[in-house]
Motif scaffolding. Structure first.
Motif, PDB file in Angstrom:
ATOM      1  N   LYS A 161       0.834  -1.211   0.000  1.00 26.67           N
ATOM      2  CA  LYS A 161       0.000   0.000   0.000  1.00 26.67           C
ATOM      3  C   LYS A 161       0.863   1.253   0.000  1.00 26.67           C
ATOM      4  O   LYS A 161       0.584   2.222  -0.728  1.00 26.67           O
ATOM      5  N   LEU A 162       1.929   1.250   0.799  1.00 28.70           N
ATOM      6  CA  LEU A 162       2.820   2.404   0.866  1.00 28.70           C
ATOM      7  C   LEU A 162       3.520   2.641  -0.470  1.00 28.70           C
ATOM      8  O   LEU A 162       3.615   3.781  -0.950  1.00 28.70           O
ATOM      9  N   LEU A 163       3.988   1.571  -1.106  1.00 27.87           N
ATOM     10  CA  LEU A 163       4.694   1.697  -2.379  1.00 27.87           C
ATOM     11  C   LEU A 163       3.752   2.127  -3.500  1.00 27.87           C
ATOM     12  O   LEU A 163       4.129   2.927  -4.358  1.00 27.87           O
ATOM     13  N   ARG A 164       2.542   1.601  -3.501  1.00 25.84           N
ATOM     14  CA  ARG A 164       1.559   2.012  -4.507  1.00 25.84           C
ATOM     15  C   ARG A 164       1.271   3.502  -4.383  1.00 25.84           C
ATOM     16  O   ARG A 164       1.141   4.213  -5.380  1.00 25.84           O
ATOM     17  N   SER A 165       1.173   3.977  -3.165  1.00 25.94           N
ATOM     18  CA  SER A 165       0.929   5.397  -2.945  1.00 25.94           C
ATOM     19  C   SER A 165       2.100   6.239  -3.430  1.00 25.94           C
ATOM     20  O   SER A 165       1.917   7.292  -4.047  1.00 25.94           O
ATOM     21  N   TYR A 166       3.313   5.761  -3.180  1.00 22.24           N
ATOM     22  CA  TYR A 166       4.505   6.526  -3.555  1.00 22.24           C
ATOM     23  C   TYR A 166       4.679   6.595  -5.066  1.00 22.24           C
ATOM     24  O   TYR A 166       4.963   7.664  -5.627  1.00 22.24           O
ATOM     25  N   PHE A 167       4.506   5.455  -5.745  1.00 24.60           N
ATOM     26  CA  PHE A 167       4.723   5.416  -7.192  1.00 24.60           C
ATOM     27  C   PHE A 167       3.475   5.786  -7.989  1.00 24.60           C
ATOM     28  O   PHE A 167       3.542   5.953  -9.205  1.00 24.60           O
TER      29      PHE A 167
END
Length: 368
Positions: A161-167
């Motif tokens: 979830k964190l990586l999807r938000s970042y990218f």
């Protein structure tokens, strides 16, 4: 649900074969209107009294199921009901589908570890691996290493979830041994580059900036300094995924040896270190003995930090003094003292190269 699994289940229920066909969107819309469907993107329509059930649509095609043998009205309604439920589930992924994504990524991670262990660098991803379609685009690989217990306990769902938000979109997050392989579509990074074009001159500048931002985000989210990050060049061939994973792991190893105080390792900044690392042990020892730089000097923390900072700042005396928070004359005194003890003046290019190589060899041999 996977399309093959869905098709098999429907065929078992009706006792007949189904075929998945592609139709032109305009033809399907015409059929939908003739059959009085409220929306072309839902339901069942007939063509020459033959029922066709919608599965999904994309920008250029409509995908429909067609029965190969005549069916009763009850069977037709049953298929329509089942496909409607499947479409609804596909449009609104449930918890189980998210778990399916995690399972597919775990499967890929297990396969990668097996290929790395066996040395099969050119292995292609198996055709029957469910995650393979997601790897069809150009991808940029990142490797996130978790060194402490806190980092290793990070859950897949939270990190994803964190990586999807970042990218800004879907990524592929693959669990490895005490690390995570992150595969990001090129299109997502191009969007990021367009939004943050100021100060970004090259693709590698962009990747370096992304690593810095990502590291800060993860460190703030979970705290501590147990995370380390590296990135690789663009993957344009699925067959290179294994070798790319190995290269990332090697870059991580080199960073831990040669850039102990850093948390982000860029492979293009470690090219000389990579060369030194692969020199045979006997050749390393021969160079150490002939270099004229004793290990006792490099074991002195002040000397080592001074030399490394001096090289990092392109042998600029003024900038090195500022970085070390010492007077310029103090730095010159240290460099002159080193010259007296070794006969090597690091303000000379040739001597600087020799000392730089000796420092790298010292770090490798110290670790062994």
């Amino acid at each position: 649900m996977d399309i093959k699994e869905l098709k098999q289940q429907l065929e078992e229920i009706i006792g007949s074969s189904l075929t998945l066909l592609e139709m032109d969107p305009e033809i399907w819309t015409g059929l939908a209107n003739d059959n009085s469907l409220d929306q072309p993107a839902s339901g069942m329509a007939r063509l020459h009294d033959q029922p066709r059930w919608l599965w999904k649509t994309d920008s250029s095609k409509v995908h429909v199921f067609v029965a190969e043998t005549p069916l009763s009205e009850r069977e037709i309604r049953l298929i329509d009901l089942l496909l409607s439920a499947a479409r609804e589930k596909s449009n609104h992924p449930s918890f189980s589908s998210k778990r399916d994504d995690e399972s597919r990524c775990i499967e890929l991670g297990k396969w990668l570890r097996e290929q790395i262990s066996s040395g099969n660098l050119q292995s292609a991803i198996p055709e029957d691996m469910a995650i393979k379609p997601k790897l069809a685009e150009n991808l940029f690989p990142f490797l996130l290493s978790c060194e402490d217990r806190l980092g290793q306990d990070v859950q897949y769902s939270k990190l994803n979830k964190l990586l999807r938000s970042y990218f800004g979109g879907e990524i592929v997050l693959v669990p490895m041994t005490e690390s995570w392989l992150v595969l990001v579509r090129e299109a997502l990074l191009l969007d990021v580059q367009d939004e943050s074009n100021e100060g970004i001159e090259t693709e590698r500048d962009m990747l370096g900036a992304l690593c810095q931002g990502l590291y800060e985000l993860i460190a703030n989210e979970w705290g501590g300094g147990g995370f380390r990050l590296t990135v690789g060049d663009k993957l344009i061939n699925q067959g290179r995924l294994v070798s790319a994973a190995i290269a990332l792991q090697e870059t991580m190893l080199l960073g831990r040896i040669f850039q102990v105080s850093e948390h982000i390792y860029l492979p293009w900044d470690l090219e000389l270190e990579r060369l030194i690392y692969h020199i045979p042990d006997d050749r390393r020892q021969q160079f150490i003995e002939e270099s004229g730089v004793g290990s006792h000097l490099l074991e002195d923390e002040e000397t080592l930090i001074t030399l490394e900072t001096f090289f990092q700042l392109d042998c600029n005396v003024s900038e090195t003094a500022k970085r070390l928070y010492i007077h310029r004359n103090t730095l010159l005194y240290r460099l002159d003292k080193f010259k007296q003890e070794t006969g090597l003046d690091v303000r000379s290019f040739q001597d600087a190269v020799l000392v730089k190589l000796r420092i790298l060899l010292y770090k490798v041999t110290k670790r062994l």
